[in-house]
Design a protein around this motif. Structure first.
Motif, mmCIF file in Angstrom:
data_model
loop_
_atom_site.group_PDB
_atom_site.id
_atom_site.type_symbol
_atom_site.label_atom_id
_atom_site.label_comp_id
_atom_site.label_asym_id
_atom_site.label_seq_id
_atom_site.Cartn_x
_atom_site.Cartn_y
_atom_site.Cartn_z
ATOM 1 N N ALA A 1 -5.914 1.356 5.151
ATOM 2 C CA ALA A 1 -7.048 2.191 4.768
ATOM 3 C C ALA A 1 -6.812 3.644 5.147
ATOM 4 O O ALA A 1 -7.171 4.561 4.400
ATOM 5 C CB ALA A 1 -8.323 1.665 5.435
ATOM 6 N N ALA A 2 -6.196 3.878 6.304
ATOM 7 C CA ALA A 2 -5.942 5.244 6.750
ATOM 8 C C ALA A 2 -4.940 5.943 5.843
ATOM 9 O O ALA A 2 -5.122 7.119 5.475
ATOM 10 C CB ALA A 2 -5.432 5.235 8.193
ATOM 11 N N THR B 1 0.801 -1.221 0.000
ATOM 12 C CA THR B 1 0.000 0.000 0.000
ATOM 13 C C THR B 1 0.834 1.272 0.000
ATOM 14 O O THR B 1 0.573 2.206 -0.756
ATOM 15 C CB THR B 1 -0.954 -0.009 1.207
ATOM 16 O OG1 THR B 1 -1.865 -1.116 1.066
ATOM 17 C CG2 THR B 1 -1.749 1.285 1.296
ATOM 18 N N ALA B 2 1.843 1.340 0.850
ATOM 19 C CA ALA B 2 2.649 2.562 0.908
ATOM 20 C C ALA B 2 3.335 2.831 -0.420
ATOM 21 O O ALA B 2 3.389 3.980 -0.884
ATOM 22 C CB ALA B 2 3.673 2.476 2.031
ATOM 23 N N ALA C 1 -10.405 8.227 9.283
ATOM 24 C CA ALA C 1 -9.293 8.870 9.990
ATOM 25 C C ALA C 1 -8.327 9.528 9.017
ATOM 26 O O ALA C 1 -7.841 10.642 9.254
ATOM 27 C CB ALA C 1 -8.562 7.840 10.851
ATOM 28 N N GLY C 2 -8.027 8.839 7.923
ATOM 29 C CA GLY C 2 -7.120 9.413 6.935
ATOM 30 C C GLY C 2 -7.675 10.676 6.317
ATOM 31 O O GLY C 2 -6.959 11.675 6.167
ATOM 32 N N GLU C 3 -8.942 10.649 5.965
ATOM 33 C CA GLU C 3 -9.548 11.840 5.362
ATOM 34 C C GLU C 3 -9.585 13.001 6.357
ATOM 35 O O GLU C 3 -9.351 14.163 5.979
ATOM 36 C CB GLU C 3 -10.953 11.491 4.877
ATOM 37 C CG GLU C 3 -10.944 10.548 3.684
ATOM 38 C CD GLU C 3 -12.332 10.133 3.244
ATOM 39 O OE1 GLU C 3 -12.459 9.602 2.126
ATOM 40 O OE2 GLU C 3 -13.294 10.325 4.027
ATOM 41 N N PRO D 1 -15.161 -2.629 10.105
ATOM 42 C CA PRO D 1 -14.862 -1.400 10.842
ATOM 43 C C PRO D 1 -13.420 -0.913 10.682
ATOM 44 O O PRO D 1 -13.169 0.291 10.699
ATOM 45 C CB PRO D 1 -15.169 -1.764 12.295
ATOM 46 C CG PRO D 1 -15.183 -3.261 12.341
ATOM 47 C CD PRO D 1 -15.636 -3.710 10.991
ATOM 48 N N ALA D 2 -12.456 -1.810 10.522
ATOM 49 C CA ALA D 2 -11.070 -1.370 10.368
ATOM 50 C C ALA D 2 -10.922 -0.547 9.099
ATOM 51 O O ALA D 2 -10.305 0.539 9.104
ATOM 52 C CB ALA D 2 -10.129 -2.569 10.338
#
Length: 413
Positions: free
Chosen positions: A89-90, A36-37, A133-135, A125-126
């Motif tokens: 996801a964050a 992802t990163a 949280a990221g947004e 939920p994760a």
């Protein structure tokens, strides 16, 4: 497609292949999927390559905002959710929200990358809480940087040129263009207390031995018709001629792909790297315009040491003062962050340059990049060695300060 085979397109940022890339996102197995990163690193690089600003520091700001939001979002994981899923996801939610806000023309491509990331994370939920949280962190960082003076118009604020005098910067041939990047020294840093916090001491006096030696070196090795510069040295000058942001995108990705610090460490690395580089560029312009030192072409053509009105540098001189070199401040800061966070040495990696098509150079330390930058600007005929070495020192000082104060940046809001 193996992730490693996507690298040439991102090394030559702005290449036509990126401009015409398909919007479709190929399906990949879990084993083949880019972590992802790295996927969002590539998305950021591609976004800036295809829709970035004309000013380097503005693009550095885009990197810094996007990845600072990501670093904050992945730092704390709520109880009761899967840590890995939440952090992926964050990070995706933060970088996506920031990039779409700053470069809305790339929304379709960024939406596709977000979908690919989220499709690989189990629904629940994760995932949902991570994206939220990221947004949120992206929105907070974006709000905090409103009006920071790093937009292209502010960066290139008008600069009143002083009357010609020994040592004083004047517009340089062939275009004699107005000064650029003057507004950087007026912009709001991410972390420095003031733009002048690390202002350099003055450049060598015009009647000093060091100044005479500097001028003699650049006169001999930096001339377009130099008889002492080797083919390899000419290649070094040409390889490092382009944008530092472009040239360091691949080394940072190499470091990102080789760190074992997990997704939080990866986000932290990219965030601190680009925060340090924004603040370094601000500090660079502060020293440049505090001293307003003339460029070698002006000094050699009109100065008091054996003036030569026909002397011409190998490469065209950028339109801002000599001291310090912006390329080497960038190199010094980059070397300091990479050495601190991933170690000073790494396995060999290949690097290409858009200003030297077909050339590949191989490196094993970040310092090698800095050393070549120092030599390259002299060999191009556009900086003195004093300006280059002062640049390394300034970039190092700014980066060390950022690395000593990460808590002020990374704590989630």
């Amino acid at each position: 497609m193996s992730p490693s085979r996507t690298r040439p397109a991102l090394v030559a940022l702005g290449a036509a292949a990126l401009l015409t890339a398909s919007l479709a996102v190929p399906q990949a197995s879990a084993a083949d999927r880019t972590p992802t990163a790295l996927a969002w690193y590539d998305a950021t690089a591609e976004t800036i390559a295809t829709a970035g600003a004309p000013t380097q520091v503005t693009n550095s700001r885009t990197w810094a905002i996007s990845w600072l939001a990501a670093a904050r979002a992945v730092r704390s994981v709520p109880a009761g959710v899967d840590r890995g899923a939440y952090q992926e996801a964050a990070l995706a939610g933060a970088v996506h929200r920031a990039l779409v806000t700053l470069t809305p023309s790339r929304k379709e491509q960024l939406d596709a990358t977000l979908k690919e990331t989220l499709d690989a994370i189990p629904d629940g939920p994760a995932e949902a809480r991570g994206v939220t949280a990221g947004e949120r962190q992206a929105d907070l960082v974006l709000a905090s940087r409103q009006g920071d003076g790093l937009d292209p118009a502010s960066v290139n604020a008008p600069y009143p040129v002083k009357p010609a005098a020994p040592g004083v910067w004047q517009p340089t041939p062939p275009a004699h263009a107005p000064a650029i990047q003057y507004g950087n020294r007026l912009a709001e840093p991410f972390l420095l207390r003031t733009q002048s916090q690390f202002r350099l001491g003055p450049p060598p006096a015009l009647d000093s031995r060091r100044y005479a030696a500097d001028l003699a070196e650049v006169r001999a090795y930096g001339a377009v018709d130099s008889t002492v510069r080797s083919a390899h040295q000419t290649g070094t000058a040409t390889f490092w001629l382009g944008s530092s942001l472009t040239l360091y995108t691949e080394p940072l990705r190499v470091a990102l792909s080789r760190t074992d610090q997990g997704i939080a460490g990866q986000a932290r690395l990219v965030a601190l790297f680009h925060v340090a580089l924004v603040d370094t560029q601000i500090a660079t312009s502060d020293s440049k315009y505090a001293y307003e030192r003339w460029r070698p072409v002006t000094a050699i053509r009109t100065g008091g040491i054996d003036p030569d009105p026909d002397w011409t540098p190998l490469h065209t001189t950028p339109a801002h003062p000599d001291y310090p070199s912006g390329h080497t401040t960038y190199a010094g800061a980059a070397q300091t962050v990479l050495s601190a966070l991933v170690g000073p040495r790494t396995a060999p990696f290949a690097l290409t340059s858009p200003t030297a098509p077909g050339v590949t150079r191989t490196y094993t330390t970040w310092k090698q990049l800095s050393d070549e930058n120092v030599d390259a600007r002299v060999l191009s005929g556009i900086h003195t060695r004093s300006a280059d070495e002062a640049g390394i020192a300034l970039g190092t000082d700014v980066a060390r300060y950022v690395l000593k104060n990460p808590g002020r940046l990374l704590a989630p809001r």
